[in-house]
Design an enzyme around this catalytic site. Structure first.
Site, PDB file in Angstrom:
ATOM      1  N   ASP A  20     -21.770  37.060 -23.411  1.00  0.00           N
ATOM      2  CA  ASP A  20     -20.856  36.724 -22.661  1.00  0.00           C
ATOM      3  C   ASP A  20     -19.525  36.675 -23.221  1.00  0.00           C
ATOM      4  OD1 ASP A  20     -20.426  35.412 -20.052  1.00  0.00           O
ATOM      5  OD2 ASP A  20     -19.736  33.422 -21.280  1.00  0.00           O
ATOM      6  N   GLU A  56     -30.865  39.606 -28.138  1.00  0.00           N
ATOM      7  CA  GLU A  56     -30.239  38.341 -27.132  1.00  0.00           C
ATOM      8  C   GLU A  56     -30.613  38.474 -25.672  1.00  0.00           C
ATOM      9  OE1 GLU A  56     -28.558  35.608 -26.959  1.00  0.00           O
ATOM     10  OE2 GLU A  56     -26.799  35.263 -28.359  1.00  0.00           O
ATOM     11  N   ASP A  57     -30.424  37.264 -25.129  1.00  0.00           N
ATOM     12  CA  ASP A  57     -30.877  37.293 -23.589  1.00  0.00           C
ATOM     13  C   ASP A  57     -29.457  38.072 -23.022  1.00  0.00           C
ATOM     14  OD1 ASP A  57     -28.946  35.151 -24.218  1.00  0.00           O
ATOM     15  OD2 ASP A  57     -30.153  33.843 -22.852  1.00  0.00           O
ATOM     16  N   ARG A  74     -36.052  29.453 -16.457  1.00  0.00           N
ATOM     17  CA  ARG A  74     -36.272  30.206 -17.470  1.00  0.00           C
ATOM     18  C   ARG A  74     -37.606  31.204 -17.144  1.00  0.00           C
ATOM     19  NH1 ARG A  74     -32.939  29.227 -21.773  1.00  0.00           N
ATOM     20  NH2 ARG A  74     -32.533  27.179 -22.320  1.00  0.00           N
ATOM     21  N   PHE A 108     -22.669  33.695 -13.128  1.00  0.00           N
ATOM     22  CA  PHE A 108     -23.577  32.829 -13.817  1.00  0.00           C
ATOM     23  C   PHE A 108     -25.038  33.331 -13.201  1.00  0.00           C
ATOM     24  CE2 PHE A 108     -26.240  29.258 -14.539  1.00  0.00           C
ATOM     25  CZ  PHE A 108     -26.244  29.099 -15.710  1.00  0.00           C
TER      26      PHE A 108
END
Ligand code: 5GP
Length: 185
Positions: free
Chosen positions: A106, A102-103, A169, A156
């Site tokens: 959260d 996963e990036d 990205r 964020f």
């Protein structure tokens, strides 16, 4: 570049590309030890994980397979605010050593859904490798979260695979949204 502008938001540098590469090299070393004499399957969660997956896999020396899945979310579910659907999940995970890449973790709801789907196929083992983790935002326990690049604050972030409104990205570094300091009373 310490500050960047994407659309209407201003961001400041959080993790530079050198820092990210070094951390990924260390995670790679750890995975090579942990999965010695095994043949894991790495499953990247699109879109955010594509750069992390590419750089991580270059550090992996054990035999392995690679796949990607895509998650779609719909507003409306009561518990998480989302109903997800996973596209492209391999159907032959029984007895395999699965590593979900996963990036960022959260709330953890996305991973929770993916893990339930993966466990249905009774793999030999399932671990999660996430470049970023926001512990303060987590809303569901993820016991499989074994490999974490960086724990970050609940800000964020964009760059290195992560987007703001589809943009950012391609950035080599990771930036966090600049917050305006609250006025003192
Ligand atoms: P979760 O289900 O854990 O709340 O969210 C996981 C997904 O939300 C991530 O894979 C990512 O796409 C998105 N996400 C969560 N936090 C951030 C963030 O700070 N920046 C960006 N660009 N995406 C995020």
């Amino acid at each position: 570049m310490n500050k960047i502008q994407i659309a209407d938001k201003e961001f400041e540098l959080l993790l530079d590309s050198d820092n990210i590469s070094k951390r990924i090299r260390l995670i790679g070393i750890q995975l090579n030890v942990d999965y010695e004499k095994r043949c894991p399957i790495f499953i990247g969660v699109l879109n955010g994980s594509f750069l992390f997956m590419a750089d991580l896999l270059r550090e992996i020396e054990v035999p392995c397979e690679v796949g990607f899945i895509r998650i779609s979310s719909y507003a409306g579910a009561e518990s998480s605010g989302k109903i997800n659907q996973a596209f492209g999940l391999p159907e032959d995970l029984h007895n395999r050593d699965v590593i979900i890449v996963e990036d960022i973790v959260d709330t953890g709801f996305t991973l929770d859904y993916i893990l339930k789907e993966v466990h249905k196929q009774t793999p030999a083992s399932v671990k999660v490798c996430s470049l970023l983790f926001k512990p303060a935002a987590l809303k569901t326990e993820i016991a499989e979260l074994e490999y974490v690049g960086f724990e970050i604050a609940n800000d964020f972030v964009v760059g290195y695979g992560l987007d703001y409104d589809g943009l950012g990205r391609n950035l080599k570094a990771i930036y966090r949204e600049k917050t305006v300091p609250a006025d003192l009373p």
